[in-house]
Scaffold this active site. Structure first.
Site, PDB file in Angstrom:
ATOM      1  N   GLU A 128      62.463  63.049   9.654  1.00  0.00           N
ATOM      2  CA  GLU A 128      61.940  62.323   8.613  1.00  0.00           C
ATOM      3  C   GLU A 128      61.431  61.051   8.986  1.00  0.00           C
ATOM      4  O   GLU A 128      61.962  60.481  10.140  1.00  0.00           O
ATOM      5  CB  GLU A 128      62.959  61.981   7.348  1.00  0.00           C
ATOM      6  N   GLY A 132      65.783  60.489  12.363  1.00  0.00           N
ATOM      7  CA  GLY A 132      65.570  61.733  13.592  1.00  0.00           C
ATOM      8  C   GLY A 132      66.795  62.219  13.913  1.00  0.00           C
ATOM      9  O   GLY A 132      67.473  63.203  13.697  1.00  0.00           O
ATOM     10  N   PHE A 158      56.409  64.270  12.429  1.00  0.00           N
ATOM     11  CA  PHE A 158      56.311  64.543  13.874  1.00  0.00           C
ATOM     12  C   PHE A 158      56.468  66.227  13.738  1.00  0.00           C
ATOM     13  O   PHE A 158      57.443  66.695  14.870  1.00  0.00           O
ATOM     14  CB  PHE A 158      57.388  63.831  14.618  1.00  0.00           C
ATOM     15  N   ILE A 159      56.087  66.803  12.961  1.00  0.00           N
ATOM     16  CA  ILE A 159      56.488  68.183  12.859  1.00  0.00           C
ATOM     17  C   ILE A 159      55.507  69.200  13.477  1.00  0.00           C
ATOM     18  O   ILE A 159      54.209  69.383  13.449  1.00  0.00           O
ATOM     19  CB  ILE A 159      56.722  69.005  11.288  1.00  0.00           C
ATOM     20  N   GLU A 244      67.057  75.849  21.462  1.00  0.00           N
ATOM     21  CA  GLU A 244      66.043  75.088  21.435  1.00  0.00           C
ATOM     22  C   GLU A 244      65.925  73.984  22.690  1.00  0.00           C
ATOM     23  O   GLU A 244      64.811  73.888  23.359  1.00  0.00           O
ATOM     24  CB  GLU A 244      65.868  74.213  19.956  1.00  0.00           C
ATOM     25  N   ARG A 245      67.016  73.705  22.898  1.00  0.00           N
ATOM     26  CA  ARG A 245      67.210  72.538  24.136  1.00  0.00           C
ATOM     27  C   ARG A 245      66.925  73.359  25.576  1.00  0.00           C
ATOM     28  O   ARG A 245      66.360  72.855  26.408  1.00  0.00           O
ATOM     29  CB  ARG A 245      68.530  71.798  23.986  1.00  0.00           C
ATOM     30  N   LEU A 339      51.358  59.912  44.074  1.00  0.00           N
ATOM     31  CA  LEU A 339      50.685  60.569  45.418  1.00  0.00           C
ATOM     32  C   LEU A 339      49.415  60.868  45.437  1.00  0.00           C
ATOM     33  O   LEU A 339      48.328  61.280  46.254  1.00  0.00           O
ATOM     34  CB  LEU A 339      51.754  61.633  45.758  1.00  0.00           C
ATOM     35  N   GLY A 341      47.077  59.019  44.010  1.00  0.00           N
ATOM     36  CA  GLY A 341      46.431  57.657  43.953  1.00  0.00           C
ATOM     37  C   GLY A 341      45.424  57.428  42.948  1.00  0.00           C
ATOM     38  O   GLY A 341      45.993  57.986  41.705  1.00  0.00           O
ATOM     39  N   ASN A 368      67.289  62.150  24.643  1.00  0.00           N
ATOM     40  CA  ASN A 368      68.358  62.203  25.921  1.00  0.00           C
ATOM     41  C   ASN A 368      69.531  61.427  25.600  1.00  0.00           C
ATOM     42  O   ASN A 368      70.658  61.914  26.115  1.00  0.00           O
ATOM     43  CB  ASN A 368      67.577  62.186  27.262  1.00  0.00           C
TER      44      ASN A 368
END
Ligand code: FAD
Length: 381
Positions: A128, A132, A158-159, A244-245, A339, A341, A368
Protein backbone atom coordinates in the site's frame (compact mmCIF):
# COMPACT_ATOMS: atom_id res chain seq x y z
CA UNK A 1 29.61 -26.24 -13.91
CA UNK A 2 26.98 -28.57 -15.24
CA UNK A 3 23.42 -28.04 -14.12
CA UNK A 4 21.80 -31.39 -13.55
CA UNK A 5 18.30 -30.62 -12.33
CA UNK A 6 16.53 -30.85 -15.69
CA UNK A 7 15.33 -33.93 -17.59
CA UNK A 8 14.95 -34.33 -21.36
CA UNK A 9 11.30 -33.36 -20.98
CA UNK A 10 12.28 -30.06 -19.43
CA UNK A 11 14.79 -29.56 -22.26
CA UNK A 12 12.08 -30.16 -24.85
CA UNK A 13 9.79 -27.74 -23.06
CA UNK A 14 12.65 -25.23 -22.93
CA UNK A 15 13.11 -25.51 -26.71
CA UNK A 16 9.51 -24.49 -27.27
CA UNK A 17 9.74 -21.62 -24.75
CA UNK A 18 13.02 -20.41 -26.32
CA UNK A 19 11.38 -20.40 -29.76
CA UNK A 20 8.33 -18.59 -28.44
CA UNK A 21 10.49 -15.94 -26.76
CA UNK A 22 12.69 -15.51 -29.87
CA UNK A 23 9.70 -15.19 -32.23
CA UNK A 24 7.06 -13.49 -30.13
CA UNK A 25 8.92 -11.45 -27.52
CA UNK A 26 12.42 -10.39 -28.57
CA UNK A 27 11.48 -8.57 -31.80
CA UNK A 28 8.78 -6.53 -30.05
CA UNK A 29 10.09 -5.83 -26.56
CA UNK A 30 11.61 -2.47 -27.49
CA UNK A 31 8.27 -1.27 -28.83
CA UNK A 32 6.50 -2.53 -25.71
CA UNK A 33 8.99 -0.58 -23.59
CA UNK A 34 8.00 2.57 -25.46
CA UNK A 35 4.30 1.74 -25.09
CA UNK A 36 4.74 0.71 -21.43
CA UNK A 37 2.73 -2.45 -21.88
CA UNK A 38 2.85 -5.95 -23.33
CA UNK A 39 -0.15 -6.80 -25.54
CA UNK A 40 -2.77 -9.21 -24.24
CA UNK A 41 -2.37 -11.31 -27.39
CA UNK A 42 1.02 -12.42 -26.12
CA UNK A 43 -0.69 -14.00 -23.13
CA UNK A 44 -3.16 -15.80 -25.38
CA UNK A 45 -0.33 -17.14 -27.56
CA UNK A 46 1.59 -18.30 -24.49
CA UNK A 47 -1.56 -19.94 -23.13
CA UNK A 48 -2.05 -21.75 -26.44
CA UNK A 49 1.48 -23.15 -26.23
CA UNK A 50 1.12 -24.36 -22.65
CA UNK A 51 3.57 -21.83 -21.23
CA UNK A 52 1.15 -20.57 -18.58
CA UNK A 53 0.03 -22.49 -15.50
CA UNK A 54 2.15 -25.57 -16.20
CA UNK A 55 1.54 -26.84 -12.67
CA UNK A 56 -2.23 -26.43 -12.73
CA UNK A 57 -4.02 -29.81 -12.99
CA UNK A 58 -5.34 -30.63 -16.47
CA UNK A 59 -8.80 -30.78 -14.91
CA UNK A 60 -8.54 -26.98 -14.62
CA UNK A 61 -6.94 -26.46 -18.03
CA UNK A 62 -3.29 -26.39 -16.94
CA UNK A 63 -0.25 -28.41 -17.90
CA UNK A 64 -0.71 -30.93 -15.11
CA UNK A 65 2.97 -30.89 -14.13
CA UNK A 66 3.35 -30.22 -10.43
CA UNK A 67 7.02 -29.54 -11.00
CA UNK A 68 8.51 -26.10 -10.36
CA UNK A 69 11.28 -26.77 -12.89
CA UNK A 70 8.83 -25.98 -15.71
CA UNK A 71 8.17 -22.61 -14.07
CA UNK A 72 11.95 -22.15 -13.82
CA UNK A 73 12.34 -22.73 -17.55
CA UNK A 74 9.79 -20.02 -18.42
CA UNK A 75 11.25 -17.52 -15.95
CA UNK A 76 14.82 -18.18 -17.13
CA UNK A 77 14.07 -17.88 -20.83
CA UNK A 78 12.41 -14.50 -20.30
CA UNK A 79 15.19 -13.24 -18.02
CA UNK A 80 17.93 -14.34 -20.42
CA UNK A 81 16.67 -11.95 -23.09
CA UNK A 82 15.85 -9.15 -20.65
CA UNK A 83 12.10 -9.48 -21.29
CA UNK A 84 11.32 -7.71 -18.03
CA UNK A 85 7.92 -6.55 -19.25
CA UNK A 86 6.38 -9.97 -19.62
CA UNK A 87 4.50 -10.68 -16.41
CA UNK A 88 4.26 -14.48 -16.74
CA UNK A 89 6.42 -15.25 -13.67
CA UNK A 90 4.09 -13.22 -11.46
CA UNK A 91 1.08 -15.11 -12.89
CA UNK A 92 2.68 -18.60 -12.91
CA UNK A 93 4.92 -18.54 -9.87
CA UNK A 94 3.20 -16.10 -7.54
CA UNK A 95 -0.57 -16.07 -8.12
CA UNK A 96 -1.27 -19.67 -9.17
CA UNK A 97 -0.08 -21.22 -5.87
CA UNK A 98 -2.64 -19.23 -3.87
CA UNK A 99 -5.45 -20.58 -6.02
CA UNK A 100 -4.13 -24.12 -6.09
CA UNK A 101 -3.78 -24.20 -2.32
CA UNK A 102 -6.74 -22.20 -1.10
CA UNK A 103 -9.43 -21.92 -3.79
CA UNK A 104 -12.33 -24.35 -3.50
CA UNK A 105 -13.36 -26.45 -6.47
CA UNK A 106 -15.90 -23.91 -7.78
CA UNK A 107 -13.35 -21.12 -7.60
CA UNK A 108 -10.75 -23.24 -9.38
CA UNK A 109 -13.26 -24.07 -12.14
CA UNK A 110 -14.06 -20.38 -12.55
CA UNK A 111 -10.60 -18.89 -12.48
CA UNK A 112 -7.91 -21.36 -13.47
CA UNK A 113 -8.93 -22.41 -17.03
CA UNK A 114 -8.98 -18.83 -18.43
CA UNK A 115 -5.72 -18.14 -16.59
CA UNK A 116 -4.10 -21.12 -18.30
CA UNK A 117 -5.43 -19.94 -21.68
CA UNK A 118 -3.96 -16.47 -21.10
CA UNK A 119 -7.39 -14.87 -21.22
CA UNK A 120 -7.30 -13.89 -17.55
CA UNK A 121 -4.25 -11.92 -16.43
CA UNK A 122 -3.60 -11.87 -12.69
CA UNK A 123 -1.97 -9.77 -9.99
CA UNK A 124 -1.26 -9.94 -6.28
CA UNK A 125 -1.88 -6.77 -4.27
CA UNK A 126 -0.24 -6.54 -0.87
CA UNK A 127 1.74 -3.27 -0.86
CA UNK A 128 0.00 0.00 0.00
CA UNK A 129 1.13 3.60 -0.33
CA UNK A 130 1.69 3.65 3.44
CA UNK A 131 3.30 0.26 3.93
CA UNK A 132 5.14 -2.49 2.10
CA UNK A 133 7.52 -4.35 4.37
CA UNK A 134 5.21 -4.22 7.37
CA UNK A 135 2.24 -6.19 6.08
CA UNK A 136 0.43 -6.31 9.41
CA UNK A 137 0.01 -2.53 9.15
CA UNK A 138 -2.00 -2.47 5.95
CA UNK A 139 -5.09 -0.31 6.12
CA UNK A 140 -7.23 -1.69 3.28
CA UNK A 141 -10.36 -3.02 4.95
CA UNK A 142 -12.92 -5.64 3.99
CA UNK A 143 -15.94 -5.36 6.24
CA UNK A 144 -18.48 -8.14 6.27
CA UNK A 145 -21.98 -7.09 5.14
CA UNK A 146 -25.16 -8.70 6.38
CA UNK A 147 -25.46 -10.86 3.24
CA UNK A 148 -21.95 -12.27 3.80
CA UNK A 149 -20.25 -10.19 1.09
CA UNK A 150 -17.32 -7.87 1.87
CA UNK A 151 -17.16 -4.10 1.45
CA UNK A 152 -13.59 -3.36 0.35
CA UNK A 153 -11.97 0.05 0.83
CA UNK A 154 -8.36 1.13 0.38
CA UNK A 155 -5.54 1.42 -2.11
CA UNK A 156 -2.64 -0.75 -3.25
CA UNK A 157 0.45 0.45 -5.05
CA UNK A 158 3.31 -0.82 -7.25
CA UNK A 159 1.14 -3.70 -8.43
CA UNK A 160 2.68 -5.76 -11.22
CA UNK A 161 0.19 -6.48 -14.06
CA UNK A 162 -1.94 -3.85 -12.31
CA UNK A 163 -3.61 -2.31 -15.35
CA UNK A 164 -4.15 -5.47 -17.33
CA UNK A 165 -5.12 -7.74 -14.46
CA UNK A 166 -8.57 -9.29 -14.70
CA UNK A 167 -8.22 -11.02 -11.35
CA UNK A 168 -6.41 -9.51 -8.38
CA UNK A 169 -5.76 -11.26 -5.08
CA UNK A 170 -6.09 -8.45 -2.56
CA UNK A 171 -4.77 -8.63 0.95
CA UNK A 172 -7.16 -6.78 3.29
CA UNK A 173 -8.01 -6.47 6.95
CA UNK A 174 -11.26 -8.25 7.77
CA UNK A 175 -10.58 -7.45 11.41
CA UNK A 176 -8.95 -4.00 11.58
CA UNK A 177 -8.31 -4.38 15.32
CA UNK A 178 -6.30 -7.55 14.96
CA UNK A 179 -2.75 -7.52 13.60
CA UNK A 180 -1.67 -10.54 11.51
CA UNK A 181 -4.78 -12.47 12.49
CA UNK A 182 -6.98 -9.83 10.87
CA UNK A 183 -5.70 -10.39 7.33
CA UNK A 184 -7.72 -12.13 4.62
CA UNK A 185 -7.33 -12.64 0.88
CA UNK A 186 -10.12 -11.56 -1.45
CA UNK A 187 -10.30 -12.02 -5.20
CA UNK A 188 -11.31 -8.82 -6.94
CA UNK A 189 -12.36 -9.13 -10.57
CA UNK A 190 -12.34 -6.68 -13.46
CA UNK A 191 -15.58 -4.75 -13.69
CA UNK A 192 -16.54 -4.81 -10.00
CA UNK A 193 -18.13 -1.46 -9.16
CA UNK A 194 -15.75 0.83 -7.25
CA UNK A 195 -12.56 -0.91 -8.46
CA UNK A 196 -10.31 1.47 -10.42
CA UNK A 197 -6.66 1.84 -11.38
CA UNK A 198 -4.12 4.60 -11.80
CA UNK A 199 -2.42 5.27 -15.12
CA UNK A 200 0.78 3.26 -15.57
CA UNK A 201 3.37 4.22 -12.95
CA UNK A 202 6.56 5.74 -14.41
CA UNK A 203 9.50 3.60 -13.34
CA UNK A 204 13.24 4.04 -13.91
CA UNK A 205 13.45 0.59 -15.51
CA UNK A 206 11.27 -2.34 -16.54
CA UNK A 207 9.47 0.03 -18.87
CA UNK A 208 7.33 -2.62 -20.56
CA UNK A 209 6.10 -3.95 -17.23
CA UNK A 210 2.61 -2.85 -16.33
CA UNK A 211 2.81 -1.44 -12.80
CA UNK A 212 -0.11 0.47 -11.30
CA UNK A 213 -1.89 1.68 -8.24
CA UNK A 214 -5.28 0.06 -7.49
CA UNK A 215 -8.17 1.75 -5.73
CA UNK A 216 -11.09 0.11 -3.95
CA UNK A 217 -13.96 2.39 -3.16
CA UNK A 218 -16.81 0.48 -1.49
CA UNK A 219 -16.22 -2.50 -3.75
CA UNK A 220 -18.71 -5.24 -2.89
CA UNK A 221 -16.82 -8.51 -3.12
CA UNK A 222 -19.12 -11.55 -2.92
CA UNK A 223 -18.47 -14.15 -0.22
CA UNK A 224 -17.63 -16.64 -3.00
CA UNK A 225 -14.52 -14.56 -3.71
CA UNK A 226 -12.95 -15.05 -0.28
CA UNK A 227 -9.85 -17.21 -0.72
CA UNK A 228 -9.53 -19.88 1.94
CA UNK A 229 -10.62 -18.85 5.42
CA UNK A 230 -11.19 -15.41 6.84
CA UNK A 231 -8.31 -14.27 9.06
CA UNK A 232 -5.83 -16.75 7.60
CA UNK A 233 -4.34 -14.39 4.97
CA UNK A 234 -1.05 -13.80 6.74
CA UNK A 235 -0.37 -17.52 7.05
CA UNK A 236 -1.22 -18.01 3.36
CA UNK A 237 1.21 -15.24 2.39
CA UNK A 238 3.98 -16.73 4.51
CA UNK A 239 3.41 -20.11 2.88
CA UNK A 240 3.57 -18.69 -0.64
CA UNK A 241 6.41 -16.20 -0.27
CA UNK A 242 9.26 -18.75 -0.56
CA UNK A 243 8.17 -19.64 -4.11
CA UNK A 244 7.86 -15.94 -5.04
CA UNK A 245 11.37 -15.31 -3.68
CA UNK A 246 12.82 -18.36 -5.38
CA UNK A 247 11.26 -17.18 -8.64
CA UNK A 248 12.99 -13.81 -8.23
CA UNK A 249 16.30 -15.57 -7.55
CA UNK A 250 15.82 -17.76 -10.64
CA UNK A 251 15.22 -14.68 -12.76
CA UNK A 252 18.14 -12.81 -11.19
CA UNK A 253 20.71 -15.55 -11.73
CA UNK A 254 19.55 -16.05 -15.33
CA UNK A 255 19.80 -12.29 -15.89
CA UNK A 256 23.28 -12.19 -14.35
CA UNK A 257 24.41 -15.08 -16.56
CA UNK A 258 23.11 -13.35 -19.68
CA UNK A 259 24.79 -10.05 -18.74
CA UNK A 260 28.05 -11.86 -18.07
CA UNK A 261 27.98 -13.79 -21.35
CA UNK A 262 27.25 -10.68 -23.41
CA UNK A 263 30.05 -8.84 -21.64
CA UNK A 264 32.54 -11.66 -22.15
CA UNK A 265 31.85 -11.56 -25.89
CA UNK A 266 32.20 -7.77 -25.90
CA UNK A 267 35.44 -7.90 -23.92
CA UNK A 268 36.94 -10.25 -26.48
CA UNK A 269 35.96 -8.04 -29.41
CA UNK A 270 36.45 -4.48 -28.20
CA UNK A 271 40.02 -3.28 -28.42
CA UNK A 272 41.96 -0.55 -26.61
CA UNK A 273 45.69 0.06 -26.75
CA UNK A 274 45.89 -2.53 -29.52
CA UNK A 275 44.46 -5.44 -27.53
CA UNK A 276 41.06 -6.78 -26.49
CA UNK A 277 39.84 -5.01 -23.36
CA UNK A 278 39.18 -8.42 -21.79
CA UNK A 279 42.89 -9.16 -21.83
CA UNK A 280 43.74 -6.42 -19.30
CA UNK A 281 44.33 -8.04 -15.97
CA UNK A 282 41.68 -5.88 -14.32
CA UNK A 283 39.05 -7.01 -16.85
CA UNK A 284 40.10 -10.66 -16.56
CA UNK A 285 39.79 -10.47 -12.80
CA UNK A 286 36.39 -8.79 -13.02
CA UNK A 287 35.16 -11.48 -15.43
CA UNK A 288 36.68 -14.27 -13.34
CA UNK A 289 35.00 -12.96 -10.19
CA UNK A 290 31.62 -12.67 -11.88
CA UNK A 291 31.87 -16.10 -13.42
CA UNK A 292 32.79 -17.68 -10.10
CA UNK A 293 30.00 -16.01 -8.15
CA UNK A 294 27.40 -16.75 -10.83
CA UNK A 295 28.44 -20.41 -10.90
CA UNK A 296 28.13 -20.67 -7.13
CA UNK A 297 24.84 -18.77 -7.11
CA UNK A 298 23.34 -20.97 -9.83
CA UNK A 299 24.16 -24.13 -7.91
CA UNK A 300 22.48 -22.73 -4.80
CA UNK A 301 19.38 -21.66 -6.73
CA UNK A 302 19.16 -25.07 -8.41
CA UNK A 303 19.44 -26.76 -5.05
CA UNK A 304 16.65 -24.54 -3.72
CA UNK A 305 14.53 -25.55 -6.72
CA UNK A 306 15.04 -29.23 -5.99
CA UNK A 307 14.22 -28.72 -2.31
CA UNK A 308 11.16 -26.69 -3.22
CA UNK A 309 9.85 -29.47 -5.44
CA UNK A 310 10.27 -31.85 -2.50
CA UNK A 311 8.36 -29.44 -0.25
CA UNK A 312 11.50 -28.90 1.82
CA UNK A 313 12.61 -25.35 0.95
CA UNK A 314 12.49 -23.28 4.12
CA UNK A 315 11.49 -19.63 4.37
CA UNK A 316 15.03 -18.65 5.36
CA UNK A 317 16.67 -20.61 2.52
CA UNK A 318 14.38 -18.88 0.00
CA UNK A 319 15.28 -15.56 1.64
CA UNK A 320 19.01 -16.39 1.29
CA UNK A 321 18.57 -17.11 -2.41
CA UNK A 322 16.57 -13.93 -2.95
CA UNK A 323 18.91 -11.48 -1.24
CA UNK A 324 22.21 -13.00 -2.24
CA UNK A 325 21.41 -13.53 -5.90
CA UNK A 326 19.67 -10.20 -6.45
CA UNK A 327 22.61 -8.44 -4.77
CA UNK A 328 24.90 -10.43 -7.06
CA UNK A 329 22.85 -9.38 -10.07
CA UNK A 330 23.33 -5.74 -9.07
CA UNK A 331 27.08 -6.25 -8.72
CA UNK A 332 27.33 -8.10 -12.06
CA UNK A 333 25.37 -5.62 -14.15
CA UNK A 334 27.35 -2.75 -12.63
CA UNK A 335 30.68 -4.40 -13.51
CA UNK A 336 29.36 -5.28 -16.98
CA UNK A 337 28.36 -1.67 -17.68
CA UNK A 338 31.86 -0.61 -16.64
CA UNK A 339 33.45 -3.12 -19.04
CA UNK A 340 31.28 -1.80 -21.86
CA UNK A 341 32.63 1.72 -21.31
CA UNK A 342 30.39 4.47 -22.74
CA UNK A 343 28.35 1.97 -24.74
CA UNK A 344 27.25 0.46 -21.44
CA UNK A 345 25.35 3.66 -20.73
CA UNK A 346 23.46 3.63 -24.05
CA UNK A 347 19.92 2.26 -23.95
CA UNK A 348 20.40 0.49 -27.28
CA UNK A 349 22.82 -1.85 -25.48
CA UNK A 350 21.00 -4.60 -23.57
CA UNK A 351 23.43 -4.21 -20.67
CA UNK A 352 22.24 -0.65 -20.07
CA UNK A 353 18.66 -1.86 -19.74
CA UNK A 354 19.72 -4.83 -17.63
CA UNK A 355 21.41 -2.33 -15.29
CA UNK A 356 18.25 -0.35 -14.59
CA UNK A 357 15.94 -3.37 -14.66
CA UNK A 358 18.07 -5.14 -12.05
CA UNK A 359 17.78 -2.49 -9.37
CA UNK A 360 14.26 -3.26 -8.26
CA UNK A 361 14.97 -6.91 -7.63
CA UNK A 362 16.62 -5.99 -4.34
CA UNK A 363 13.41 -4.20 -3.39
CA UNK A 364 10.39 -6.22 -4.47
CA UNK A 365 9.28 -9.61 -3.17
CA UNK A 366 10.39 -8.34 0.24
CA UNK A 367 13.42 -6.05 0.43
CA UNK A 368 16.83 -7.62 0.93
CA UNK A 369 16.94 -6.12 4.41
CA UNK A 370 13.75 -7.99 5.27
CA UNK A 371 15.35 -11.17 3.84
CA UNK A 372 18.26 -10.73 6.24
CA UNK A 373 15.82 -10.18 9.10
CA UNK A 374 14.14 -13.49 8.26
CA UNK A 375 17.47 -15.32 8.11
CA UNK A 376 18.68 -13.64 11.28
CA UNK A 377 15.52 -14.58 13.15
CA UNK A 378 15.91 -18.19 11.99
CA UNK A 379 19.26 -18.15 13.82
CA UNK A 380 17.47 -17.21 17.00
CA UNK A 381 19.00 -13.73 17.17
C1 FAD B 1 8.43 -2.54 -9.93
C2 FAD B 1 7.77 -3.01 -8.67
C3 FAD B 1 6.85 -4.06 -8.72
C4 FAD B 1 6.20 -4.47 -7.56
N1 FAD B 1 5.22 -5.44 -7.64
C5 FAD B 1 4.44 -5.67 -6.54
C6 FAD B 1 3.30 -6.51 -6.64
O1 FAD B 1 3.00 -7.09 -7.70
N2 FAD B 1 2.51 -6.68 -5.54
C7 FAD B 1 2.81 -6.08 -4.34
O2 FAD B 1 2.07 -6.26 -3.40
N3 FAD B 1 3.89 -5.27 -4.23
C8 FAD B 1 4.71 -5.05 -5.30
N4 FAD B 1 5.79 -4.22 -5.19
C9 FAD B 1 6.06 -3.58 -3.90
C10 FAD B 1 7.30 -4.12 -3.20
O3 FAD B 1 7.13 -5.45 -2.80
C11 FAD B 1 7.58 -3.16 -2.03
O4 FAD B 1 8.02 -1.93 -2.61
C12 FAD B 1 8.59 -3.70 -1.07
O5 FAD B 1 8.08 -4.79 -0.35
C13 FAD B 1 9.07 -2.64 -0.07
O6 FAD B 1 8.01 -1.98 0.53
P1 FAD B 1 7.98 -0.36 0.57
O7 FAD B 1 8.19 0.11 -0.82
O8 FAD B 1 6.76 0.05 1.27
O9 FAD B 1 9.26 0.01 1.40
P2 FAD B 1 9.33 0.21 3.00
O10 FAD B 1 8.72 -0.96 3.66
O11 FAD B 1 8.86 1.56 3.33
O12 FAD B 1 10.91 0.14 3.22
C14 FAD B 1 11.77 1.25 2.98
C15 FAD B 1 13.18 0.87 3.41
O13 FAD B 1 13.18 0.53 4.81
C16 FAD B 1 13.72 -0.76 4.98
N5 FAD B 1 13.05 -1.47 6.08
C17 FAD B 1 11.72 -1.56 6.31
N6 FAD B 1 11.50 -2.33 7.38
C18 FAD B 1 12.70 -2.74 7.83
C19 FAD B 1 13.14 -3.59 8.90
N7 FAD B 1 12.28 -4.18 9.74
N8 FAD B 1 14.48 -3.78 9.05
C20 FAD B 1 15.37 -3.22 8.21
N9 FAD B 1 15.01 -2.42 7.17
C21 FAD B 1 13.70 -2.20 6.99
C22 FAD B 1 13.47 -1.48 3.67
O14 FAD B 1 14.37 -2.58 3.51
C23 FAD B 1 13.70 -0.36 2.68
O15 FAD B 1 15.09 -0.24 2.44
C24 FAD B 1 6.50 -3.85 -6.33
C25 FAD B 1 7.45 -2.82 -6.27
C26 FAD B 1 8.06 -2.39 -7.43
C27 FAD B 1 9.02 -1.24 -7.35
Amino acid sequence: MERDIFTEEHDRFRDSVTRFVADEVVPFHDAWEREGMVPRELWIKAGGLGILCTDVPTLYGGGGEADFRYNVVVTEELAKVGASGVGFPLHNDVVVPYLLRHADDDQKQRWLPPMARGETITALAMTEPGTGSDLASITTTARREEDGSYRLNGAKTFITNGIQADLVIVCAKTDPDASHAGLSLLVVERGMAGFSRSPRLEKIGMHAQDTAELFFDDVIVPAENLLGEEGQGFGYLMEALPQERLSIAVSAIAGATAAFEATLTYAKQREAFGRPIGSFQNSRFALAEMYTKITIGQQFVDRCTVLHDRGQLTIDEAAMAKWWVTDLLGEVVDACVQLHGGYGYMREYPIARAFVDARVQRIYGGTNEIMKEIIGRSLGV
